[in-house]
Scaffold this active site. Structure first.
Site, mmCIF file in Angstrom:
data_model
loop_
_atom_site.group_PDB
_atom_site.id
_atom_site.type_symbol
_atom_site.label_atom_id
_atom_site.label_comp_id
_atom_site.label_asym_id
_atom_site.label_seq_id
_atom_site.Cartn_x
_atom_site.Cartn_y
_atom_site.Cartn_z
ATOM 1 N N SER A 196 47.816 37.847 38.778
ATOM 2 C CA SER A 196 46.497 37.279 38.757
ATOM 3 C C SER A 196 45.814 36.926 37.399
ATOM 4 C CB SER A 196 45.701 38.752 39.380
ATOM 5 O OG SER A 196 44.331 38.479 39.478
ATOM 6 N N TYR A 236 42.314 47.426 39.552
ATOM 7 C CA TYR A 236 43.130 46.170 39.908
ATOM 8 C C TYR A 236 43.510 45.440 38.339
ATOM 9 C CZ TYR A 236 44.003 41.722 42.365
ATOM 10 O OH TYR A 236 44.638 40.580 42.595
#
Length: 277
Positions: free
Chosen positions: A165, A179
């Site tokens: 990401s 995350y």
């Protein structure tokens, strides 16, 4: 080598985890569209069946017969071992693996407007939620790479592509705290695995997406404030469609990227640049 040969994945055996929706579905589609034999792994049986039906309808006799699916929990090592063995029995080899499965970590300690969100503050985070996000977004990638390497060594090589990401590149208060280290861990794991597995002709790379319209963030991006925040930070001032990741995915899975390993390729509309105004 012609352009067609450079991007040729016809006949290759591929696995995509988290393939029933979002980026995983886009990865599976572009592989199938270009002749690969693709097995879709996903924990959601209903969504997996729906995706397979849609893909077979779209592909018809051209590539629809080359896709199938298995209901798999990527955090269950035994389940994953059985699923990989099933692909080997069906295809005879495992050439391309996308370690894509992941979950949203929920809201961070800031709202899109910059206000504090007590529920997302670190001293209030639920331990079980942390464990689940790390297990799904990081440990499952380790499980996937481990199994892929085992079979690809027998083949004389292969391609492993993990979904990290743009969150691996910077810190962000509106994204759930678990995350961030999970995706940063994926990026570092990819580099470590690439360093180890290069001698076996196994190329390991990561795709680092920014905001795409997917299930993992779909709920948040339907919220006007969240959507506008991500659009504002993007150089292109928009959220991406999953079809826009297909070219990069095919590149990393094909001979075109034969000298690329240990890379993390960002596809975020310039979000990581954080333009002002």
């Amino acid at each position: 080598m012609s352009l067609q040969e450079m991007f040729n994945v016809a006949g290759k055996s591929a696995i995509v985890t988290g393939a029933a929706s979002g980026l995983g579905r886009a990865y599976a589609e572009v592989l199938a569209e270009n002749g690969a034999k693709v097995c879709l792994f996903d924990i959601n049986r209903l969504e997996l069946d729906r995706t397979l039906e849609d893909m077979r309808r779209a592909g018809g006799n051209v590539w629809g017969g080359n896709i199938w699916g298995q209901v798999v929990d990527v955090t269950d090592r035994t389940n994953m071992e059985e699923a990989f063995a099933g692909v080997l029995r069906e295809h005879g080899s495992i050439d391309i693996v996308f370690a894509n499965a992941g979950i949203d970590a929920g809201p961070g300690f800031l709202t899109a407007e910059g206000e504090r969100n007590p529920l997302g503050e670190i001293d209030n985070l639920d331990d079980g939620h942390w464990d689940k996000v790390i297990a799904t977004n990081l440990t499952s990638v380790f499980n996937t790479i481990k199994l892929a390497a085992r079979y690809m060594k027998q083949n004389g090589g292969g391609r492993i592509i993990a979904t990290s990401s743009c969150a691996a590149l910077y810190n962000d208060g509106i994204v759930g705290t678990p995350y961030m280290p999970a995706k940063a861990g994926v990026a570092h794991l990819v580099r470590q695995a690439a360093m180890e597995l290069g001698r076996y002709n196994i190329l390991v790379n990561a795709i680092a997406p920014g905001p795409f319209i997917t299930n993992i963030a779909g709920g948040r991006l339907r919220n006007v404030e969240d959507r506008e925040a991500f659009q504002k930070w993007s150089v292109l001032r928009r959220i991406a469609d999953t079809s826009e990741i297909k070219g990069l995915a095919l590149y990393l899975a094909s001979p075109a990227s034969s000298y690329v390993t240990g890379a993390q390729m960002v596809i975020d509309g310039g979000l990581h640049l954080r333009p002002a105004g």
